[in-house]
Design an enzyme around this catalytic site. Structure first.
Site, PDB file in Angstrom:
ATOM      1  N   ALA A 184     131.323  78.634 101.942  1.00 46.86           N
ATOM      2  CA  ALA A 184     131.638  79.923 101.359  1.00 46.86           C
ATOM      3  C   ALA A 184     132.491  79.775 100.097  1.00 46.86           C
ATOM      4  CB  ALA A 184     132.377  80.772 102.375  1.00 46.86           C
ATOM      5  N   GLY A 219     132.624  76.931  98.058  1.00 47.46           N
ATOM      6  CA  GLY A 219     132.144  76.019  97.035  1.00 47.46           C
ATOM      7  C   GLY A 219     131.268  74.929  97.614  1.00 47.46           C
ATOM      8  N   ASP A 277     137.474  81.636 109.404  1.00 42.68           N
ATOM      9  CA  ASP A 277     136.056  81.278 109.333  1.00 42.68           C
ATOM     10  C   ASP A 277     135.773  80.056 110.204  1.00 42.68           C
ATOM     11  OD1 ASP A 277     133.440  81.555 108.623  1.00 42.68           O
ATOM     12  OD2 ASP A 277     133.650  80.689 106.618  1.00 42.68           O
TER      13      ASP A 277
END
Ligand SMILES: *[C@@H]1O[C@H](CO)[C@@H](O)[C@H](O)[C@H]1NC(C)=O
Ligand SMILES: *[C@@H]1O[C@H](CO)[C@@H](O)[C@H](O)[C@H]1NC(C)=O
Ligand SMILES: *[C@@H]1O[C@H](CO)[C@@H](O)[C@H](O)[C@H]1NC(C)=O
Ligand SMILES: *[C@@H]1O[C@H](CO)[C@@H](O)[C@H](O)[C@H]1NC(C)=O
Ligand SMILES: *[C@@H]1O[C@H](CO)[C@@H](O)[C@H](O)[C@H]1NC(C)=O
Ligand SMILES: *[C@@H]1O[C@H](CO)[C@@H](O)[C@H](O)[C@H]1NC(C)=O
Length: 795
Positions: A520, A522, A631
């Protein structure tokens, strides 16, 4: 009036009888029980010298079922049930006719029972310290002396094949790494063992009472006689003395022999009529010097990695050498870690000079891990050879010989001969002695800088640059030290995380050629810096926060050190280009591992699950700045060479200060793993990670993905529903798709599923903290039945 008197007399008689019943000359009747509370009265032996009951474990709220010396002030424990499991307040031990002693926790779950015996008629706390149970015909059914913990007492003996284990520490009674065994061949040995498998390693003490050619010489029994002497009785009737003859003091003493948690087996005595501050005294012990005798490559020695052992004639002391500090400050005999980065990379044309230097230590040796032995050598050759050799971490110089050693260093010890010198190599920018707090009461920094300075002066302009840098940092540290009591202020200069230029990272990754993954934030590329393989994450440039904020975030991430977190090694902040350099993880992501072609073993999976829980607990509770990951998913968990789980991408989503743990911003995270509160107007807390962890745990247990895509539809999260259905119907075999290994480990499997279901509760306050999750996964606390996580099953 007479009536009142009579009543009083009766009352007194009743009370006396009541007390007598409690103190029935050591006997305990069937049906009796004790409940673990701070002031619970134990079952005493008739002399009142030994007690059986619950003792509160120092520094905790937990209790240990045990036998101890009631009349000794510190109530020294002499017995506890195998495994030494501590139990919470409200736990209970009962003496039952049909099953003997039974220990249960407050929820009524059985924690331990005294083997498979039945028909118990009575119990008895003997004055020898033995708790025995008798059957109806006074036949002995069970005795605590038959199941010794870490201590032997007079009148006890050990037959061949029997033994005792040390505890982990003075407050953790589960089995430690040391073992005393009376082998089948008649030899009494001390050895280390693998705590998980129980396998014995090499012995570090042997009595020698065995004879391959003439077994009549070999040992038959280890005897601790009533007078306090210990010896090995040989088959031919001869004695092999353990307690030296004539060494026992005359008078009335308690005696015990304990395999202590430091690995030394000691016989102690204590006067029965002590003066105010008497302590246990040692009569004899083996081995003679554990720092030297316990040394083999299967262990780190009596102290952990890098740690240095010295024996003061009484006990081993572990001390991290200069330039190193304890990994766990509460465990002085554990591993030490270098206060600098022991890297193996660029050695310039100057052969390491100006880049590395040495800390010199006297009389310390790490006898293993050498890979080059130079004989003869001299001190200067020894040092420069190590300086030029990137693998060399330490050079030991002694008697015109030189040993080059690589990491990690184990079995460290102080040596008596004064001419042993250890040269520990460090990178100059990382000078560990800059850390003034390591040198209490000394103002060595300036002196050291001057020493470093004069050593370096006159070499090259480059070196002068380095020197100026070192002095600046040095002064900064010295002046920064003063406001000690205030909270540390985060300053960019404080982190010595290497900063790379963009060009350097272009070269390191060969022009961003080898892509490892996309996330998310890079894309991650493989690279090589020095000789070390690294992962370089090129952050999406849409992140438009200022340079200072970026540095602050990077500093926070750099300050997290945990076995289950991917370590940040450096960063780049060149205008638009923002990159992070991480350690490289050879075994890829957990997603690849879990959902690949071959199903990983249950053992590996459960180990990984606990690792992730520990990493998250650290982010939530232990590091200086609270970090909510936001995440957690299998793509963000990486696996190292040994399949240790390492959480990546933490600190990027959101950084929260301790005092503002409730925030409310845009949804972060990945579908299938995000907690329901993201969709509501409720505060977001660490519990969102607990939710995602729950989903991940269920994935790890079942090797199934949390989202199932059906043709053309958007993903539907069904895993939590499936887990709940299987759990409720008692069909965990279906949930793990007949994974026999998992199913055979049913208790753990059920525990893991229940923990998973608790974590995915819709109501975030019902979800446990990560700390509690770890305790439940490790079996430290029982898991209650989870309620239905029924909720938004699709979003
Ligand atoms: C207590 O121990 C002593 C010494 O071993 C033994 O002689 C005695 O019979 C024991 N008492 C009971 C009731 O078992
Ligand atoms: C005792 O040590 C074991 C092994 O290191 C560990 O798993 C357990 O959690 C410890 N128990 C306590 C109460 O600290
Ligand atoms: C000591 O450790 C061995 C395995 O190394 C185990 O089989 C034994 O049950 C342990 N003994 C006790 C009393 O815990
Ligand atoms: C074994 O040792 C015993 C006692 O030391 C001795 O009497 C006996 O002769 C020996 N037997 C043999 C076969 O050497
Ligand atoms: C008690 O301890 C103190 C200090 O450790 C010591 O000076 C004193 O001699 C001790 N008393 C006895 C009776 O051993
Ligand atoms: C400096 O020493 C303190 C206390 O020993 C330690 O907490 C800190 O991590 C050290 N800092 C560095 C950079 O090694």
């Amino acid at each position: 009036m007479a009536l009142v008197l009579l009543r009083l007399v009766f009352l007194t008689i009743f009370l006396l009888r009541f007390i007598a019943a409690q103190q029935n000359g050591g006997s305990v009747s069937v049906g009796a029980s004790l409940t673990a509370t701070p002031n619970v009265k134990p079952w005493l032996s008739s002399s009142g010298e030994f007690a059986f009951g619950f003792q509160q474990v120092q520094g905790t709220d937990n209790f240990l079922l045990s036998i101890w010396y009631e009349k000794i002030p510190d109530k020294t424990i002499v017995w506890y049930p195998e495994e030494g499991q501590m139990v919470p307040t409200g736990s209970k031990v009962e003496l039952l006719r049909e099953s003997g002693l039974v220990l249960t926790d407050p929820l009524g779950t059985q924690v331990w029972r005294s083997g498979s015996i039945s028909g118990v008629a009575s119990g008895f706390m003997n004055d020898t310290g033995n708790f025995v149970m008798f059957g109806s015909n006074s036949r002995k059914l069970w005795g605590s002396f038959d199941y010794p913990a870490d201590t032997l007492l007079p009148t006890m003996f050990m037959e061949s094949g029997e033994g005792i284990n040390s505890t982990i520490s003075k407050t953790n009674f589960s089995g430690g790494q040391f073992q005393l065994r009376f082998q089948e061949d008649g030899n009494l040995v001390l050895n280390t063992r693998d705590i998980l498998s129980g396998n014995a390693y090499d012995a570090y003490y042997i009595s020698g009472t065995y004879d391959d050619s003439n077994s009549t010489n070999s040992g038959k029994q280890v005897i601790f006689d009533a007078t306090g002497y210990m010896y090995i009785l040989r088959r031919n009737g001869q004695r092999f003395d353990l307690t030296p003859r004539g060494s026992l003091p005359s008078g009335d003493y308690y005696h015990r022999a304990t395999l202590d948690s430091d690995g030394v087996f000691r016989q102690y005595y204590f006067p029965k009529n002590p003066t105010s501050n008497t302590t246990w005294k040692v009569i004899w012990f083996v081995p003679d010097n554990i720092c030297v005798d316990l040394s083999d490559l299967s262990s780190t020695g009596a102290c952990g990695f890098y740690n240095v052992c010295s024996f003061d004639g009484n006990r081993p002391n572990c001390e991290c050498p200069k330039g190193f500090s304890l990994l766990d400050p509460n465990n002085p005999s554990g591993d030490c870690k270098p206060d600098f980065t022991p890297t193996c990379d660029e050695v310039d044309s100057n052969n390491g000079r100006g880049i590395f230097d040495f800390i010199e230590l006297q009389n310390i040796d790490w006898p293993f891990s050498d890979y080059v032995h130079m004989n003869p050598s001299n001190e200067n050759t020894c040092k420069s050879s190590c300086l030029e050799d990137c693998f060399c971490a330490v050079a030991i110089y002694r008697d015109t010989q030189c040993w080059k050693k690589k990491l990690p260093l184990s079995n460290g010890r102080k040596v008596a001969s004064a001419n042993v010198r250890a040269f520990v190599k460090y990178r100059i920018g990382d000078h560990p002695l800059q850390n003034t707090t390591r040198l209490p009461g000394e103002n060595k920094d300036r002196k050291n800088l001057i020493v470093v300075g004069s050593a370096l002066l006159g070499t090259s302009v480059f070196v002068i640059f380095v020197l100026v840098g070192v002095i600046c940092v040095g002064f900064f540290v010295i002046y920064k030290k003063k406001p000690r009591n205030s909270y540390p202020i985060r300053k960019a200069v404080e982190s010595n995380l290497p900063r790379f230029t963009y060009q350097e990272l272009v070269e390191a990754t060969d022009g961003f050629k080898d892509e490892l993954g996309k996330g998310a934030f890079g894309i991650v590329y493989k690279g090589v810096i020095g000789k070390k393989t690294v992962a370089v994450k090129k952050l999406n440039t849409v992140v438009h926060n200022g340079e200072k904020e970026f540095k602050t975030e990077v500093d926070t991430i750099a300050k997290t050190h945990h076995k289950n977190l991917v370590q940040l090694l450096g960063y780049c902040d060149d205008g638009e280009q923002r990159l992070l350099v991480y350690e490289y993880m050879s075994n890829g992501t957990l997603a690849m591992f879990l959902f690949g072609d071959t199903r990983p073993t249950w053992r590996q999976r459960s180990y990984i699950a606990v690792g992730i829980a520990k990493g998250l607990a650290y982010l939530h509770e232990e590091c200086s700045t609270l970090i909510i990951h936001c995440d957690i998913k299998p793509q963000n968990i990486l696996l190292d060479d040994y399949f240790n789980a390492k959480i990546s991408d933490f600190g990027l989503a959101k950084l929260l200060m301790m005092n503002q743990s409730h925030t409310n911003t845009g949804i972060r995270g990945t579908k299938g793993y995000v907690a329901p509160e993201w969709f509501r107007n409720t505060p977001v807390t660490v519990k969102v990670d607990v939710y995602s962890f729950g989903v991940l745990l269920l994935e790890i247990i079942s090797c199934r993905k949390s989202l199932v895509y059906e043709s053309g539809e958007k993903g539907v999260a069904v895993l939590t529903d499936l887990a709940w259905d299987c759990y409720q119907e008692g069909r965990l075999d279906t949930f793990v798709e007949n994974d026999l290994e998992a199913f055979d480990d049913y208790k753990k499997l059920a525990t893991f599923v229940m923990v998973g279901l608790w974590c995915v509760q819709e109501n975030s306050s019902l979800r446990p903290t990560m700390r509690k999750v770890i305790q439940m996964l490790e079996g430290g606390i029982e898991v209650a039945e989870p309620p239905c996580p029924c909720s938004l099953s699709s979003y």
